[in-house]
Design a protein around this motif. Structure first.
Motif, PDB file in Angstrom:
ATOM      1  N   VAL A  47       0.796  -1.185  -0.026  1.00  0.00           N
ATOM      2  CA  VAL A  47      -0.038  -0.061   0.093  1.00  0.00           C
ATOM      3  C   VAL A  47       0.951   1.389  -0.157  1.00  0.00           C
ATOM      4  N   GLY A  48       2.012   1.141   0.536  1.00  0.00           N
ATOM      5  CA  GLY A  48       2.847   2.556   0.708  1.00  0.00           C
ATOM      6  C   GLY A  48       3.319   2.626  -0.666  1.00  0.00           C
ATOM      7  N   ALA A  49       3.915   1.561  -1.226  1.00  0.00           N
ATOM      8  CA  ALA A  49       4.580   1.922  -2.819  1.00  0.00           C
ATOM      9  C   ALA A  49       3.580   2.427  -3.823  1.00  0.00           C
ATOM     10  N   ALA A  50       2.302   1.701  -3.521  1.00  0.00           N
ATOM     11  CA  ALA A  50       1.159   2.113  -4.494  1.00  0.00           C
ATOM     12  C   ALA A  50       0.686   3.337  -4.297  1.00  0.00           C
ATOM     13  N   SER A  51       0.578   4.009  -2.932  1.00  0.00           N
ATOM     14  CA  SER A  51       0.486   5.202  -2.520  1.00  0.00           C
ATOM     15  C   SER A  51       1.312   6.078  -2.960  1.00  0.00           C
ATOM     16  N   LEU A  52       2.493   5.879  -2.858  1.00  0.00           N
ATOM     17  CA  LEU A  52       3.821   6.701  -3.390  1.00  0.00           C
ATOM     18  C   LEU A  52       3.701   7.025  -4.956  1.00  0.00           C
ATOM     19  N   ILE A  53       3.188   5.806  -5.564  1.00  0.00           N
ATOM     20  CA  ILE A  53       3.417   6.076  -6.857  1.00  0.00           C
ATOM     21  C   ILE A  53       2.325   6.776  -7.407  1.00  0.00           C
ATOM     22  N   ASN A  54       1.065   6.399  -6.813  1.00  0.00           N
ATOM     23  CA  ASN A  54      -0.307   7.441  -6.959  1.00  0.00           C
ATOM     24  C   ASN A  54       0.020   8.728  -6.818  1.00  0.00           C
ATOM     25  N   ALA A  55       0.946   8.948  -5.824  1.00  0.00           N
ATOM     26  CA  ALA A  55       0.916  10.529  -5.319  1.00  0.00           C
ATOM     27  C   ALA A  55       1.699  11.355  -6.546  1.00  0.00           C
TER      28      ALA A  55
END
Length: 156
Positions: free
Chosen positions: A44-52
């Motif tokens: 979720v952290g990696a996906a959140s960072l890419i999303n941001a």
């Protein structure tokens, strides 16, 4: 009543902090032996960072994802993060294996529900004066500068 009160800039700053924190949290909280508690926050952290980084807001680098989509993905990620320790039974190993997931997941959902869906419009320099008043002031300033220049040439 409008619940969307958090500016996109604040949301972006929280996103830029949350992604790396989620990636590092399992190591910092010493839960490396439990895959049910370590893989979800890292994913979720990696996906959140890419999303941001791909969102169309102040912190986005590429600006491909609309803010509404970003907020929906944040809410889904928050729900997923909060639920996985209970679904994988990692919560039975103690509070530190589920409480951080639940708190950060709830925070993600809260931010998704309360963040504005559009960036504020950039303020123009002339927002305080009408065009006519500003135009007149500009003409007066230019003509005053011309008078001063004429006097200076006359003195030389």
């Amino acid at each position: 009543m409008n619940l969307r009160v958090i500016p996109t800039k604040v949301h972006g700053a929280v996103d830029m902090a949350t992604g790396p924190v989620l990636i590092a949290a399992p190591t910092l909280l010493r839960m490396n032996g439990n895959k049910g508690a370590t893989i979800p926050p890292r994913a979720v952290g990696a996906a959140s960072l890419i999303n941001a980084l791909l969102t169309d807001y102040e912190f986005g680098l590429k600006r491909l994802v609309p803010m509404r989509t970003h907020l929906a993905l944040d809410a889904v990620g928050g729900i997923t993060l909060a639920a996985t320790p209970f679904l994988t039974r990692a919560s039975k190993k103690g509070v530190r294996h589920w409480l951080p997931h639940a708190l950060i997941g709830a925070n993600e959902v809260f931010l998704a529900l309360t963040t504005k869906q559009r960036q504020p419009r950039p303020r123009r320099l002339r927002a305080w004066a009408s065009r006519g008043a500003l135009g007149a002031a500009g003409v007066a300033a230019l003509s005053g500068a011309a008078v001063v220049a004429k006097r200076k040439r006359a003195e030389d």
